[in-house]
Design a protein around this motif. Structure first.
Motif, PDB file in Angstrom:
ATOM      1  N   LEU A 132     146.866 117.142  46.132  1.00 20.20           N
ATOM      2  CA  LEU A 132     146.223 116.130  45.281  1.00 20.20           C
ATOM      3  C   LEU A 132     144.698 116.200  45.410  1.00 20.20           C
ATOM      4  O   LEU A 132     143.979 116.160  44.412  1.00 20.20           O
ATOM      5  CB  LEU A 132     146.727 114.733  45.660  1.00 20.20           C
ATOM      6  CG  LEU A 132     146.095 113.565  44.891  1.00 20.20           C
ATOM      7  CD1 LEU A 132     146.336 113.710  43.386  1.00 20.20           C
ATOM      8  CD2 LEU A 132     146.635 112.230  45.371  1.00 20.20           C
ATOM      9  N   MET A 133     144.216 116.355  46.650  1.00 15.52           N
ATOM     10  CA  MET A 133     142.763 116.371  46.871  1.00 15.52           C
ATOM     11  C   MET A 133     142.103 117.552  46.178  1.00 15.52           C
ATOM     12  O   MET A 133     140.956 117.467  45.752  1.00 15.52           O
ATOM     13  CB  MET A 133     142.469 116.397  48.374  1.00 15.52           C
ATOM     14  CG  MET A 133     142.847 115.096  49.047  1.00 15.52           C
ATOM     15  SD  MET A 133     142.383 114.982  50.774  1.00 15.52           S
ATOM     16  CE  MET A 133     143.211 116.368  51.488  1.00 15.52           C
ATOM     17  N   GLU A 134     142.851 118.657  46.037  1.00 15.97           N
ATOM     18  CA  GLU A 134     142.283 119.821  45.360  1.00 15.97           C
ATOM     19  C   GLU A 134     142.173 119.599  43.856  1.00 15.97           C
ATOM     20  O   GLU A 134     141.495 120.345  43.166  1.00 15.97           O
ATOM     21  CB  GLU A 134     143.133 121.070  45.658  1.00 15.97           C
ATOM     22  CG  GLU A 134     142.751 121.661  47.005  1.00 15.97           C
ATOM     23  CD  GLU A 134     143.761 122.673  47.525  1.00 15.97           C
ATOM     24  OE1 GLU A 134     144.661 123.067  46.751  1.00 15.97           O
ATOM     25  OE2 GLU A 134     143.649 123.058  48.702  1.00 15.97           O
ATOM     26  N   GLU A 135     142.858 118.582  43.347  1.00 13.07           N
ATOM     27  CA  GLU A 135     142.810 118.317  41.902  1.00 13.07           C
ATOM     28  C   GLU A 135     141.998 117.075  41.561  1.00 13.07           C
ATOM     29  O   GLU A 135     142.020 116.620  40.423  1.00 13.07           O
ATOM     30  CB  GLU A 135     144.234 118.163  41.353  1.00 13.07           C
ATOM     31  CG  GLU A 135     144.961 119.484  41.287  1.00 13.07           C
ATOM     32  CD  GLU A 135     146.323 119.375  40.629  1.00 13.07           C
ATOM     33  OE1 GLU A 135     146.936 120.427  40.430  1.00 13.07           O
ATOM     34  OE2 GLU A 135     146.785 118.263  40.329  1.00 13.07           O
ATOM     35  N   LEU A 136     141.317 116.514  42.566  1.00 12.50           N
ATOM     36  CA  LEU A 136     140.462 115.350  42.299  1.00 12.50           C
ATOM     37  C   LEU A 136     139.004 115.767  42.395  1.00 12.50           C
ATOM     38  O   LEU A 136     138.611 116.453  43.333  1.00 12.50           O
ATOM     39  CB  LEU A 136     140.765 114.221  43.290  1.00 12.50           C
ATOM     40  CG  LEU A 136     142.144 113.571  43.136  1.00 12.50           C
ATOM     41  CD1 LEU A 136     142.372 112.553  44.242  1.00 12.50           C
ATOM     42  CD2 LEU A 136     142.311 112.918  41.773  1.00 12.50           C
ATOM     43  N   ARG A 137     138.220 115.334  41.416  1.00  8.21           N
ATOM     44  CA  ARG A 137     136.839 115.765  41.334  1.00  8.21           C
ATOM     45  C   ARG A 137     135.938 114.877  42.195  1.00  8.21           C
ATOM     46  O   ARG A 137     136.081 113.663  42.199  1.00  8.21           O
ATOM     47  CB  ARG A 137     136.374 115.686  39.886  1.00  8.21           C
ATOM     48  CG  ARG A 137     135.070 116.373  39.616  1.00  8.21           C
ATOM     49  CD  ARG A 137     134.521 115.935  38.292  1.00  8.21           C
ATOM     50  NE  ARG A 137     135.312 116.397  37.162  1.00  8.21           N
ATOM     51  CZ  ARG A 137     134.926 117.388  36.359  1.00  8.21           C
ATOM     52  NH1 ARG A 137     133.814 118.029  36.581  1.00  8.21           N
ATOM     53  NH2 ARG A 137     135.668 117.724  35.334  1.00  8.21           N
ATOM     54  N   GLU A 193     129.731 112.321  51.430  1.00 12.27           N
ATOM     55  CA  GLU A 193     130.393 111.248  52.189  1.00 12.27           C
ATOM     56  C   GLU A 193     131.404 110.500  51.331  1.00 12.27           C
ATOM     57  O   GLU A 193     132.464 110.104  51.820  1.00 12.27           O
ATOM     58  CB  GLU A 193     129.341 110.290  52.730  1.00 12.27           C
ATOM     59  CG  GLU A 193     128.515 110.945  53.819  1.00 12.27           C
ATOM     60  CD  GLU A 193     127.641 109.936  54.531  1.00 12.27           C
ATOM     61  OE1 GLU A 193     126.918 109.218  53.842  1.00 12.27           O
ATOM     62  OE2 GLU A 193     127.707 109.881  55.760  1.00 12.27           O
ATOM     63  N   LEU A 194     131.079 110.326  50.043  1.00 11.68           N
ATOM     64  CA  LEU A 194     132.022 109.620  49.161  1.00 11.68           C
ATOM     65  C   LEU A 194     133.313 110.433  49.020  1.00 11.68           C
ATOM     66  O   LEU A 194     134.411 109.871  48.963  1.00 11.68           O
ATOM     67  CB  LEU A 194     131.378 109.368  47.790  1.00 11.68           C
ATOM     68  CG  LEU A 194     132.132 108.410  46.875  1.00 11.68           C
ATOM     69  CD1 LEU A 194     132.349 107.055  47.524  1.00 11.68           C
ATOM     70  CD2 LEU A 194     131.405 108.245  45.551  1.00 11.68           C
ATOM     71  N   ALA A 195     133.184 111.770  49.011  1.00 10.96           N
ATOM     72  CA  ALA A 195     134.370 112.622  48.950  1.00 10.96           C
ATOM     73  C   ALA A 195     135.210 112.442  50.217  1.00 10.96           C
ATOM     74  O   ALA A 195     136.441 112.393  50.161  1.00 10.96           O
ATOM     75  CB  ALA A 195     133.968 114.080  48.769  1.00 10.96           C
ATOM     76  N   GLY A 196     134.525 112.338  51.373  1.00  3.98           N
ATOM     77  CA  GLY A 196     135.228 112.090  52.636  1.00  3.98           C
ATOM     78  C   GLY A 196     135.981 110.772  52.588  1.00  3.98           C
ATOM     79  O   GLY A 196     137.127 110.685  53.020  1.00  3.98           O
ATOM     80  N   ASP A 197     135.334 109.748  52.022  1.00  5.26           N
ATOM     81  CA  ASP A 197     135.989 108.441  51.913  1.00  5.26           C
ATOM     82  C   ASP A 197     137.165 108.497  50.948  1.00  5.26           C
ATOM     83  O   ASP A 197     138.170 107.799  51.119  1.00  5.26           O
ATOM     84  CB  ASP A 197     134.976 107.382  51.466  1.00  5.26           C
ATOM     85  CG  ASP A 197     133.988 107.034  52.577  1.00  5.26           C
ATOM     86  OD1 ASP A 197     134.290 107.354  53.744  1.00  5.26           O
ATOM     87  OD2 ASP A 197     132.930 106.461  52.287  1.00  5.26           O
ATOM     88  N   MET A 198     137.063 109.340  49.922  1.00  2.63           N
ATOM     89  CA  MET A 198     138.184 109.491  48.983  1.00  2.63           C
ATOM     90  C   MET A 198     139.345 110.246  49.640  1.00  2.63           C
ATOM     91  O   MET A 198     140.509 109.937  49.403  1.00  2.63           O
ATOM     92  CB  MET A 198     137.727 110.201  47.704  1.00  2.63           C
ATOM     93  CG  MET A 198     136.905 109.304  46.795  1.00  2.63           C
ATOM     94  SD  MET A 198     136.131 110.199  45.432  1.00  2.63           S
ATOM     95  CE  MET A 198     137.494 110.341  44.283  1.00  2.63           C
ATOM     96  N   ARG A 199     139.020 111.238  50.482  1.00  2.00           N
ATOM     97  CA  ARG A 199     140.089 111.938  51.210  1.00  2.00           C
ATOM     98  C   ARG A 199     140.800 110.962  52.138  1.00  2.00           C
ATOM     99  O   ARG A 199     142.036 110.979  52.257  1.00  2.00           O
ATOM    100  CB  ARG A 199     139.513 113.110  52.030  1.00  2.00           C
ATOM    101  CG  ARG A 199     139.055 114.279  51.195  1.00  2.00           C
ATOM    102  CD  ARG A 199     138.853 115.538  52.056  1.00  2.00           C
ATOM    103  NE  ARG A 199     137.828 115.384  53.079  1.00  2.00           N
ATOM    104  CZ  ARG A 199     136.533 115.599  52.879  1.00  2.00           C
ATOM    105  NH1 ARG A 199     136.096 115.969  51.698  1.00  2.00           N
ATOM    106  NH2 ARG A 199     135.671 115.442  53.863  1.00  2.00           N
ATOM    107  N   ASP A 200     140.024 110.103  52.786  1.00  2.00           N
ATOM    108  CA  ASP A 200     140.602 109.089  53.666  1.00  2.00           C
ATOM    109  C   ASP A 200     141.551 108.187  52.872  1.00  2.00           C
ATOM    110  O   ASP A 200     142.667 107.916  53.308  1.00  2.00           O
ATOM    111  CB  ASP A 200     139.460 108.261  54.286  1.00  2.00           C
ATOM    112  CG  ASP A 200     139.962 107.204  55.255  1.00  2.00           C
ATOM    113  OD1 ASP A 200     140.232 107.575  56.412  1.00  2.00           O
ATOM    114  OD2 ASP A 200     140.095 106.039  54.853  1.00  2.00           O
ATOM    115  N   LEU A 201     141.089 107.783  51.697  1.00  2.00           N
ATOM    116  CA  LEU A 201     141.907 106.919  50.829  1.00  2.00           C
ATOM    117  C   LEU A 201     143.204 107.624  50.422  1.00  2.00           C
ATOM    118  O   LEU A 201     144.291 107.051  50.515  1.00  2.00           O
ATOM    119  CB  LEU A 201     141.083 106.555  49.595  1.00  2.00           C
ATOM    120  CG  LEU A 201     141.686 105.671  48.504  1.00  2.00           C
ATOM    121  CD1 LEU A 201     140.609 104.731  47.959  1.00  2.00           C
ATOM    122  CD2 LEU A 201     142.259 106.474  47.356  1.00  2.00           C
TER     123      LEU A 201
END
Lengths: 174, 136
Positions: B44-49, B64-72
């Motif tokens: 999923l993370m590979e398909e989210l921009r 950092e926002l990408a890191g927070d999205m991975r956490d989510l």
């Protein structure tokens, strides 16, 4: 046959004009929230500095339109935006803030140096509420009406030029 | 003298980092203990921009926002949420822009039709070649 030979030339012209168009008129890189004209999604924000309460999404439906500012002490454009928010506060605009990925000491220092136009400040240590709101960076400002519906989103810092527009918007929502 | 001064100044200068005051979120750079869940999260993370460096997926981005999205994403997968539901939740907030997976909306039709059109054009060219070959 001769007409077929024109095809590569037409393709080339099409390609060049596509590139020229985007070079002259670059795409807008701002990512806008899809939540404009929708009720705020539910969230709860804990306080981060002494004397400033945190808030929940329902706390924003006060019957009076207000601003929800997303900022951070580590964000340079937020420093430029601070005097603009202070001017809005002086003209009676009520502003709440979400401090993204920040510490109490850093936020307090930021407020001491750059001014404190906020009524409430909530902390969002992992950008979770920011993502819930469809916000993609700091600073951003949402205009929220008296019923807690997002009516507008400003991406990037508010400037002096935005002040009359913001005031007019809030007046219109009263 | 000036040169030495500039060299020393450059050496001592602190970089103007646009980084936040907090360390990465817990699941930003950590794999889920359940390998099947981690595989689902990774796909999923590979398909989210990434919203910050807008050409990368959140799996690739150091923002950092990408890191927070991975956490989510990892938290929700670990809680048993389906990847499609997480994607839909994000699309509801940021628009279909945030997902790399092509949809069937009209803006994406050229993407689906172009391969078909190219295949037909190729078949037509081959047919012409074969015909001419016979005549020659």
């Amino acid at each position: 046959m001769s007409r077929l030979r024109l095809i590569p030339i037409i393709l080339l012209l099409w390609l060049v004009s596509t590139f020229a168009w985007r070079l002259i008129k670059p795409a807008d890189p701002a990512v806008r929230s899809q939540l404009v004209e929708r009720t705020l999604p539910p969230f709860t924000l804990a306080p981060i500095v002494a004397g400033k309460p945190g808030f929940t999404s329902t706390d924003l439906a006060t019957g009076k339109p207000r601003l929800l500012n997303i900022f951070a002490s580590w964000c340079l454009p937020c420093i430029g935006e601070a005097p603009v928010l202070e001017k809005l506060r002086q003209r009676g605009v009520e502003i709440d803030a979400i401090a993204v990925r920040d510490t109490p000491v850093a936020v307090q220092t930021f407020l001491n140096i750059h001014g404190d136009p906020y009524q409430r400040i909530g902390t969002d240590p992992q950008s979770a509420v920011q993502i819930t709101l469809g916000s993609s960076g700091v600073p951003e400002t949402f205009v929220v009406d008296g019923r807690g519906v997002i009516r507008h989103q400003y991406v990037g810092p508010l400037t002096e030029a935005n002040i009359p527009g913001v005031i007019a918007q809030l007046e219109a929502l009263k | 003298m000036t040169r030495a001064f500039v060299a020393i100044a450059l050496f001592l200068a602190a970089p103007a980092l646009a980084d936040s005051n907090l360390p990465p979120a817990y699941w930003a750079n950590r794999q889920l203990p359940d390998t099947r869940q981690e595989a689902r999260a990774q796909a999923l993370m590979e398909e989210l921009r990434c919203l910050v460096c807008q050409g990368q997926s959140i799996a690739d981005s150091d923002a950092e926002l990408a890191g927070d999205m991975r956490d989510l994403v990892r938290r929700r997968i670990a809680a048993g949420e389906r990847p499609a539901a997480i994607r839909a939740w994000l699309v509801d907030r940021y628009g279909s822009w945030v997902s790399y997976r092509p949809t069937a909306e009209p803006a994406a039709w050229p993407l689906w039709l172009l391969p078909l059109a190219l295949l037909l054009a190729g078949a037509w060219l081959v047919r012409r070649r074969v015909k001419h070959g016979r005549r020659a």
